[in-house]
Design an enzyme around this catalytic site. Structure first.
Site, PDB file in Angstrom:
ATOM      1  CG  LEU A  66      -3.198   0.391   4.109  1.00 19.19           C
ATOM      2  CD1 LEU A  66      -2.879   0.161   2.725  1.00 19.19           C
ATOM      3  CD2 LEU A  66      -4.680   1.119   4.389  1.00 19.19           C
ATOM      4  NE  ARG A  70      -6.481  -2.975   3.656  1.00 16.68           N
ATOM      5  CZ  ARG A  70      -5.473  -3.027   2.762  1.00 16.68           C
ATOM      6  NH1 ARG A  70      -4.726  -3.862   2.722  1.00 16.68           N
ATOM      7  NH2 ARG A  70      -5.527  -1.979   1.773  1.00 16.68           N
ATOM      8  CD  GLU A 190      -8.120   2.506   6.163  1.00 14.66           C
ATOM      9  OE1 GLU A 190      -8.408   3.689   6.464  1.00 14.66           O
ATOM     10  OE2 GLU A 190      -7.128   1.870   6.165  1.00 14.66           O
ATOM     11  CB  THR A 192     -12.015  -0.805  -3.393  1.00 12.87           C
ATOM     12  OG1 THR A 192     -11.172  -1.946  -3.918  1.00 12.87           O
ATOM     13  CG2 THR A 192     -11.720   0.430  -3.895  1.00 12.87           C
ATOM     14  CG  PHE A 210      -2.915  -6.059  -7.139  1.00 14.58           C
ATOM     15  CD1 PHE A 210      -3.688  -5.337  -6.549  1.00 14.58           C
ATOM     16  CD2 PHE A 210      -2.422  -7.399  -6.284  1.00 14.58           C
ATOM     17  CE1 PHE A 210      -4.157  -5.403  -5.232  1.00 14.58           C
ATOM     18  CE2 PHE A 210      -2.939  -7.614  -5.335  1.00 14.58           C
ATOM     19  CZ  PHE A 210      -3.535  -6.445  -4.587  1.00 14.58           C
TER      20      PHE A 210
HETATM   21  C1  LIG Z   1     -14.999   8.769   3.237  1.00 16.12           C
HETATM   22  C2  LIG Z   1     -13.534   8.614   2.616  1.00 16.12           C
HETATM   23  C3  LIG Z   1     -12.489   8.949   3.539  1.00 16.12           C
HETATM   24  C4  LIG Z   1     -11.243   8.657   2.882  1.00 16.12           C
HETATM   25  N1  LIG Z   1     -10.209   9.063   3.535  1.00 16.12           N
HETATM   26  C5  LIG Z   1      -8.748   8.894   3.034  1.00 16.12           C
HETATM   27  C6  LIG Z   1      -7.630   9.119   3.654  1.00 16.12           C
HETATM   28  O1  LIG Z   1      -7.753   9.768   4.838  1.00 16.12           O
HETATM   29  N2  LIG Z   1      -6.580   9.085   3.119  1.00 16.12           N
HETATM   30  C7  LIG Z   1      -6.444   8.293   1.893  1.00 16.12           C
HETATM   31  O2  LIG Z   1      -5.125   8.431   1.264  1.00 16.12           O
HETATM   32  N3  LIG Z   1      -7.524   8.137   1.199  1.00 16.12           N
HETATM   33  C8  LIG Z   1      -8.556   8.342   1.722  1.00 16.12           C
HETATM   34  N4  LIG Z   1      -9.897   7.949   0.936  1.00 16.12           N
HETATM   35  C9  LIG Z   1      -9.819   7.304  -0.425  1.00 16.12           C
HETATM   36  C10 LIG Z   1      -9.974   5.812  -0.499  1.00 16.12           C
HETATM   37  O3  LIG Z   1      -8.699   5.216   0.111  1.00 16.12           O
HETATM   38  C11 LIG Z   1      -9.947   5.620  -1.906  1.00 16.12           C
HETATM   39  O4  LIG Z   1     -11.119   6.146  -2.527  1.00 16.12           O
HETATM   40  C12 LIG Z   1      -9.918   4.320  -2.253  1.00 16.12           C
HETATM   41  O5  LIG Z   1      -8.501   3.615  -1.988  1.00 16.12           O
HETATM   42  C13 LIG Z   1     -10.134   3.862  -3.908  1.00 16.12           C
HETATM   43  O6  LIG Z   1      -9.385   4.494  -4.632  1.00 16.12           O
HETATM   44  P1  LIG Z   1     -10.099   5.338  -5.949  1.00 16.12           P
HETATM   45  O7  LIG Z   1     -11.233   6.243  -5.206  1.00 16.12           O
HETATM   46  O8  LIG Z   1      -8.934   6.075  -6.330  1.00 16.12           O
HETATM   47  O9  LIG Z   1     -10.832   4.238  -6.763  1.00 16.12           O
HETATM   48  P2  LIG Z   1     -10.108   3.624  -7.898  1.00 16.12           P
HETATM   49  O10 LIG Z   1      -8.939   3.132  -7.525  1.00 16.12           O
HETATM   50  O11 LIG Z   1     -10.105   4.148  -9.152  1.00 16.12           O
HETATM   51  O12 LIG Z   1     -10.922   2.358  -8.359  1.00 16.12           O
HETATM   52  C14 LIG Z   1     -12.316   2.481  -8.796  1.00 16.12           C
HETATM   53  C15 LIG Z   1     -12.765   1.157  -8.956  1.00 16.12           C
HETATM   54  O13 LIG Z   1     -11.971   0.257  -9.921  1.00 16.12           O
HETATM   55  C16 LIG Z   1     -11.378  -0.974  -9.076  1.00 16.12           C
HETATM   56  N5  LIG Z   1     -10.076  -1.394  -9.301  1.00 16.12           N
HETATM   57  C17 LIG Z   1      -8.897  -0.485  -9.166  1.00 16.12           C
HETATM   58  N6  LIG Z   1      -7.834  -1.209  -9.438  1.00 16.12           N
HETATM   59  C18 LIG Z   1      -8.483  -2.685  -9.741  1.00 16.12           C
HETATM   60  C19 LIG Z   1      -7.590  -3.918  -9.809  1.00 16.12           C
HETATM   61  N7  LIG Z   1      -6.399  -3.871 -10.387  1.00 16.12           N
HETATM   62  N8  LIG Z   1      -8.464  -5.033  -9.979  1.00 16.12           N
HETATM   63  C20 LIG Z   1      -9.869  -4.676 -10.117  1.00 16.12           C
HETATM   64  N9  LIG Z   1     -10.403  -3.742  -9.746  1.00 16.12           N
HETATM   65  C21 LIG Z   1      -9.745  -2.668  -9.518  1.00 16.12           C
HETATM   66  C22 LIG Z   1     -11.719  -0.598  -7.476  1.00 16.12           C
HETATM   67  O14 LIG Z   1     -11.862  -1.521  -6.622  1.00 16.12           O
HETATM   68  C23 LIG Z   1     -12.972   0.399  -7.629  1.00 16.12           C
HETATM   69  O15 LIG Z   1     -14.002  -0.379  -7.549  1.00 16.12           O
HETATM   70  C24 LIG Z   1     -11.270   8.163   1.545  1.00 16.12           C
HETATM   71  C25 LIG Z   1     -12.423   7.605   0.928  1.00 16.12           C
HETATM   72  C26 LIG Z   1     -13.437   7.890   1.337  1.00 16.12           C
HETATM   73  C27 LIG Z   1     -14.753   7.753   0.625  1.00 16.12           C
END
Ligand SMILES: Cc1cc2nc3c(=O)[nH]c(=O)nc-3n(C[C@H](O)[C@H](O)[C@H](O)COP(=O)(O)OP(=O)(O)OC[C@H]3O[C@@H](n4cnc5c(N)ncnc54)[C@H](O)[C@@H]3O)c2cc1C
Length: 211
Positions: A66, A70, A190, A192, A210
């Site tokens: 990452l 990134r 990569e 959020t 975190f």
């Molecule tokens: C087009 C696309 C391609 C992707 N490709 C891949 C891939 O190839 N491989 C892969 O592994 N993943 C992939 N992803 C997944 C992506 O990495 C995740 O969607 C991302 O890491 C967020 O995880 P989540 O969706 O589970 O959100 P969540 O972790 O559920 O987060 C939801 C919200 O809560 C916030 N949040 C969570 N924890 C905290 C904290 N501790 N403090 C403050 N805020 C927090 C987040 O910032 C976010 O706003 C892809 C996503 C997209 C949209």
């Protein structure tokens, strides 16, 4: 490559797509990064032999990947901001309202200047990060900062460009709306924006926010 948490920590496995017990379902209904196919993976009694395991343990291995990707995402987001800025500038010079090109109005110029300023700042941040990476001096907090910043300023730039294009801004042919929805993915994958902010914050303060 599938990253999993086992008793020793996080490790990776190479899993062939046709391995019994692995179900892959193409995700449909995406409104962002539609050119990239994503799939939901379900593992049900999926046996993976030990010789498919990568010789790594711990999240630091994932973090190392990452750390590099990134930087790529930061540049990719910036490219989208530049494309929108150029589209908006061209349009504003050509489009006439009240007998003048809309580029001659102060409010439109303010938006263009805002975009150009943020793009320039992001370019400087990104090129300096590239230099530090080449010199082996970049840190995870720096790549996280660049990725968070560039996806954030691009989010704003795509909206400002869409605004300058008026109603035409929602049309596919101008490209701006595609960047507007695509940046939502870059803002999230990569790590959020929140998570990258926390990585940079931890590096600056020495304290993790975190949990
Ligand atoms: C087009 C696309 C391609 C992707 N490709 C891949 C891939 O190839 N491989 C892969 O592994 N993943 C992939 N992803 C997944 C992506 O990495 C995740 O969607 C991302 O890491 C967020 O995880 P989540 O969706 O589970 O959100 P969540 O972790 O559920 O987060 C939801 C919200 O809560 C916030 N949040 C969570 N924890 C905290 C904290 N501790 N403090 C403050 N805020 C927090 C987040 O910032 C976010 O706003 C892809 C996503 C997209 C949209």
């Amino acid at each position: 490559v599938v990253w999993v948490r086992i008793a020793e920590g996080i490790t990776g496995f190479l899993v062939e797509p046709d391995r019994p017990g692995l179900e892959r379902t193409r995700m449909t209904g995406k409104l962002s990064k539609r050119a990239v196919d994503n799939a939901e993976l379900v593992f049900a009694d999926c046996f993976v032999p030990a010789d498919c395991r990568l010789p790594v343990t711990g999240f630091s291995n994932v973090a190392e990947i990452l750390f590099k990707t990134r930087h790529h995402v930061a540049w990719a987001a910036l490219g989208e901001a530049i494309a929108c800025y150029e589209a908006a500038l061209t349009y504003a010079r050509e489009r006439e309202q009240f007998g003048r090109p809309i580029a001659s109005f102060q409010l439109v110029q303010s938006k263009l200047v805002r975009m150009a300023t943020e793009i320039t700042k992001a370019q400087l941040l990104s090129i300096q990060l590239g230099r530090l990476l080449d010199a082996g001096k970049a840190t995870p907090g720096m790549t996280a900062m660049a990725k968070a910043n560039n996806s954030e300023i691009t989010r704003e730039a795509t909206r400002l460009a869409r605004e300058i294009l008026g109603g035409n801004g929602i049309l596919h042919e101008h490209g701006v709306m595609r960047h507007l929805v695509d940046i939502e993915s870059s803002y999230t994958f990569e790590g959020t924006h929140d998570i990258n902010t926390l990585i940079a914050g931890r590096e600056i303060t020495g304290l993790s926010a975190f949990t």
